[in-house]
Structures are given as C-alpha cells and as structure tokens.
Design a protein around this motif. Structure first.
Motif, PDB file in Angstrom:
ATOM      1  N   ARG A  28      19.655  -4.997  61.187  1.00 62.92           N
ATOM      2  CA  ARG A  28      18.629  -5.359  62.157  1.00 62.92           C
ATOM      3  C   ARG A  28      17.443  -6.075  61.533  1.00 62.92           C
ATOM      4  NH1 ARG A  28      15.223  -1.679  64.660  1.00 62.92           N
ATOM      5  NH2 ARG A  28      16.410   0.033  63.738  1.00 62.92           N
ATOM      6  N   LEU A  29      17.397  -6.147  60.201  1.00 64.57           N
ATOM      7  CA  LEU A  29      16.324  -6.883  59.533  1.00 64.57           C
ATOM      8  C   LEU A  29      16.631  -8.380  59.557  1.00 64.57           C
ATOM      9  CD1 LEU A  29      15.555  -4.688  56.401  1.00 64.57           C
ATOM     10  CD2 LEU A  29      14.189  -4.910  58.487  1.00 64.57           C
ATOM     11  N   SER A  42      21.325  -0.251  62.446  1.00 60.24           N
ATOM     12  CA  SER A  42      20.264   0.092  61.504  1.00 60.24           C
ATOM     13  C   SER A  42      19.737  -1.159  60.813  1.00 60.24           C
ATOM     14  CB  SER A  42      20.774   1.079  60.459  1.00 60.24           C
ATOM     15  OG  SER A  42      21.160   2.295  61.065  1.00 60.24           O
ATOM     16  N   ARG A  43      18.593  -1.016  60.150  1.00 57.28           N
ATOM     17  CA  ARG A  43      17.976  -2.183  59.500  1.00 57.28           C
ATOM     18  C   ARG A  43      18.892  -2.775  58.435  1.00 57.28           C
ATOM     19  NH1 ARG A  43      12.209   0.033  57.756  1.00 57.28           N
ATOM     20  NH2 ARG A  43      13.545   1.768  57.117  1.00 57.28           N
TER      21      ARG A  43
END
Length: 540
Positions: A28-29, A42-43
């Motif tokens: 998700r980053l 998740s990131r």
C-alpha cells in the motif's frame, strides 16, 4: 528466459503488470513496485523474487491479513506457477509465465468465473445440515473414509462433553471460540447472539477475534456484526455463508458491511428442537474464495456445532431465568401476597428484578398502634420487637387477603396500598375491607390475651394517583408509593379515633356501599391548602 506478468483484476477491469526486476515489492506504500491502495493490503505486503535458477517465488512480508496462493497461506518462499492466483486482502493477481515473445496460454488454477462470481452465497435449511458434516458422502465430492468420519464424530462428542460441563455463558463461548478458530481458518471474528427474552431481539452475549491483540477493537454494542444476515438466519431458520458480502446485493448496502469492511460472513441458527434461540455468527475482512469448493462442508460443521451449543445456551437461559425469578420472588414476597407474586413472575417484564416506577390509581392505608410511646416506655427493647413482630404478622394477613401490597413499616405503623403493581379497579373496596379485617382481628386477639394489655389501631385511607415502583440507589432499593395521595393519608391518621378507620371523600366516592361511614366534617391538614371532608366508620 521466463517472463512474469501479473493480471490485476478489479471489478470488471483487468490490468497487466510486467515484473521486470528480480525483487518486486507489492503493498500500500507508493514506493512499492506494485502500488495497491486498497483495504486489506498492508503497506509492505509481499514480494516476488526471481531466484538464481530463474524461478519466480513469492514471500509474505509480515502482512496483517496474510498472502495466499490459490487456497494456501504463504508461510515461506513459495514457487509461482503459471495460472496461480495470488490473493492480498481482497485483491487478486493472476500469474502468467511465458517465454520471451510468447503469447499467454494461461489456464487459471481456479476458474475466474467462480472466483469473481458475485453470488457466492450459500443458503441452507438447518435441518438439511444437521448431519452433513459427519456424513460419509460429503457434498463436495471428495473421498471421505471411515477413519475421517469417526474422527469427526469424536470431535463432536468431545465438544458436547466440554459444553455440557460449562457453568456460565462465558465458559460456553470460550469452548465455542476455541473449536471454531481451530477448525475454520477462513474467519477472523466470532459472535454469539441470543434472544434472551423471547421477543425476537437478538442481544450480543459475547464475541472474540482470532488475533487476541485486536479484541479491544470489537465494539461492545455489536455494531460490527451484519444484523441483516443474523436476522435472516434467525427469522427464516436458515444457515447463510457469503464468500463476498459486498458483492451480494442482498447484503451489500448494509452499513456494518460497508463501514467495517466485512467481506465474508457465515451465520447459523442456534436450533433448540422447535425454536431458534439465537445465532452463531462469524466473519472476515477477506473474501473467502475457497468456499467455492469447501464452503458447504465448513457451513455444515458450523451448523452442527451450533446445534450442540444451542442445548448449552438453553440450559444457561433456563438457569438465569430461575435465578432471576428467585431474586424477584424473594423481594416481592416482602410486599405482596403469594398469589400476586406468582402473577408478577408469570407475566415477566421485571428487568434486574426491579419494578419500574409507574403512575397508578391506588388506595393507601396507614395503620398505627395507639399509645405505642407509652407502651414502649414499659417494655424492654426485646419485648417491643416481639410485640411489633407478632402484631405485624397478624395484620399483614388481612392486607394480603385482599390483594394489598406492603409498602413499609414505619416504627409501629403499617403502610400498605391497593391497586398496584397490578391494577385493581376496586382498590378502595379492598383497602376498606382490609382495614375492617384488621380491626376485627385485633379485637379477637385482645379477647384471647394476645398481649399483656388490650391494643388498638388507628387506620386512615385515601385514594388517588401515586407513583409506585422501586426507588433508590444501586446499593439499596425500596418498593414504595409516592405523591400527594400518600401525604394526605398520613396526615389523616392523626384525627382518627382509637379503634376506628377514617377515609377521605375521594375514597368514600369510590365505595359501592358507603352507608357504613358517616361524615366527620371538613378538616384542614398541614401542607394542604384546602379543606378535606373526612368520613368515619364505627366498628361494632
């Protein structure tokens, strides 16, 4: 040279993503090689690595919801094959491996139409599911040998044994929680809802999460639970399993599903012979796509477990009801006749064993022992207590005989009322009859040397509106009547001749045969800015 392409599918759109580098991150980053800004991702969710041998592998990077390939959770570096389906949260990536310049001939490991089918919801009648989990011929068509059937039966027997030994609802739920999270890997949260009062209103009794660190985030009011699913299960006596609630138009508009991100849910009724007493509910924030193959079997197990749980819950409900009734009975017997107590218990509606304050038309009676101060001067404290105990025991029989309610003892005075908690149209008649009965009974007691000397009562009765119910704090509660009607009756007692009964004009007007009373005249009482007509009867 084998090239890797990931086919990202979102609703009806498809996007091909070429994996160029040997270490390819997904999360998700924004700095990830594949940026997926979606719930459940998740990131730094996962990474794809190309080994020295040219083999593509995938690893989970400690994501919250895990990474799955086809139906398997990735726990270590796993080789990717053409047609595999990678799941990150609710996002799927189809693996396409091909030589340089080749066109894709991918055969997906799971049929895409089954993965993306928007109607992945199972509805089953609970009676059809009762034996399905231990059936030797399961619905999914796989082999199921005798050993497996015996193992399942043993598990159910062990579960039933543990539940039968559970003394509280907390112990029951703990047993259920352990079994569910051990057998059903596809769910994250569990809840037990029960119709405690038989009104059709499901109350959340207990809940749990697979991850204990997330337990604190479960709202105590049960707002995270899909109420539409639970109500349908409860009302229609069906078991429901939805692999993607947000894709099912029957549930997708529900607030809890949208806000809380429920993607898969399963609910079965707690079926106790002839009725449903509650619902066992479970859900997850990931779409349980593997239910396309294993869903019916898991739903059958969940339903079989619920049947066993229902018996334990029903025993607990009965025990709670008996305990509550005992508390209520103990309290009410201080105020009411046994017949009234039984009636109050049978109609129910006494939350926490309390009778909520309510406005009623009543007749209030005060009966005071004449000359008590002078009598007590001649007696020891023990003798005073004996006198009052014996006197009250006799007088209260008359109050209860006419359906009256004891409010309290005020020193040597009995305060009782008629017309509550159960309405009595003839409350004035009952109060007067009880007063006459008390005076007559005391005459008989005196004739039989009830006490060292003859005793007399003064009795005053007034009728009107009053608030009646439990009043007090959490530490102490008294069942009492309040209002101006009570205040006037207390004042009237002072003008009553010894051995007589006086009634107010209001009470007089309610009597069918008021001829027993004669007019004493109009009186003014402290705190009351009007004249009150008083009537008196002389006992012969």
């Amino acid at each position: 040279m084998t090239e890797l392409t990931l086919l990202l599918r979102e609703e009806t759109t498809e996007t091909e993503v070429s994996v160029e580098q040997e270490v390819f991150t997904i999360g998700r980053l924004p700095e990830c090689d594949l940026f997926l800004p979606f719930g459940g991702v998740s990131r730094n969710h996962a990474r794809i690595v190309k080994t020295a041998d040219g083999v593509w592998t995938i690893e989970d990077m400690g994501s919250k919801n895990g990474t799955q390939v086809n139906q398997n959770l990735v726990t270590c570096a796993q080789e990717l094959r053409d047609g595999d389906v990678i799941w990150l949260g609710n996002i799927s990536l189809v693996v396409m491996l091909r030589g340089r310049g080749e066109k894709s001939s991918t055969q997906y490991a799971l049929p895409l139409e089954s993965i993306y089918n928007k109607q992945r919801t199972i509805f089953r009648d609970v009676e059809q599911l009762q034996r399905l989990w231990i059936d030797a011929n399961p619905v999914n068509g796989t082999d199921n040998n005798k050993d497996q059937t015996i193992a399942r039966l043993k598990d159910l027997v062990d579960i039933a044994k543990n539940l039968s030994a559970a003394a509280s609802i907390e112990e029951i739920f703990l047993q259920v929680q352990q079994v569910v999270f051990r057998y059903l890997d596809s769910i994250d949260r569990l809840a037990l809802l029960i119709d405690l009062h038989g009104t059709g209103n499901l109350e959340l009794i207990n809940s749990a999460t697979r991850n204990l660190s997330e337990q604190q985030y479960l709202a105590a009011d049960g707002s995270w639970i899909s109420r539409s699913i639970c109500q349908k299960v409860f009302a229609d006596k069906v078991a429901i399993q939805s692999a993607d609630t947000q894709a099912d138009e029957r549930f997708s508009s529900e607030q809890s599903i949208l806000v809380k991100g429920i993607r898969s849910a399963m609910a079965v009724p707690l079926w106790d012979e002839n009725k449903v007493i509650g619902v066992l509910y479970a859900d997850a924030q990931l779409s349980s796509y593997h239910w396309a193959n294993e869903g019916e079997e898991e739903l059958s197990f969940f339903s079989a477990l619920a049947n066993i749980v229902a018996s334990s819950v029903q025993r607990w409900i009965l025990a709670q009801k008996l305990q509550t009734e005992e508390v209520i009975r103990h309290r009410l017997e201080r105020y009411h006749s046994p017949a009234v107590v039984q009636q109050l218990i049978s109609v129910g509606g006494l939350p926490d064993g309390r009778l909520p304050p309510d406005e009623n038309e009543i007749s209030i009676l005060f009966a005071d022992l004449v000359g008590f101060t002078a009598i007590s001067e001649r007696l020891t404290p023990t003798e005073i207590a004996k006198l009052l105990n014996n006197l009250f025991e006799e007088m209260l029989q008359e109050v209860f005989a006419y359906g009256g309610t004891l409010d309290k003892y005020i020193g040597d005075c009995i305060m009782a009322f008629f017309g509550a908690p159960e309405p009595q149209i003839d409350h004035a008649e009952r109060a007067v009859a009880a007063a006459k009965g008390m005076l007559t009974r005391l005459k008989h007691l005196n004739a039989n040397n009830f006490w060292q000397e003859a005793l007399q009562l003064r009795i005053a009765i007034n009728s009107g509106k009053a608030v009646v119910g439990d009043v007090g704090s959490s530490q102490r509660v008294d069942y009492t009547a309040l209002g101006a009607t009570i205040n006037l009756a207390a004042r009237m007692e002072a003008i009553c001749p010894p051995g007589e009964c006086v009634i107010s004009e209001v009470t007089y007007g309610l009597l069918s045969k008021p001829s027993d009373f004669h007019d004493m005249g109009d009186y003014r009482f402290k705190g009351i800015d009007r004249l009150v007509k008083i009537y008196q009867t002389t006992m012969q």
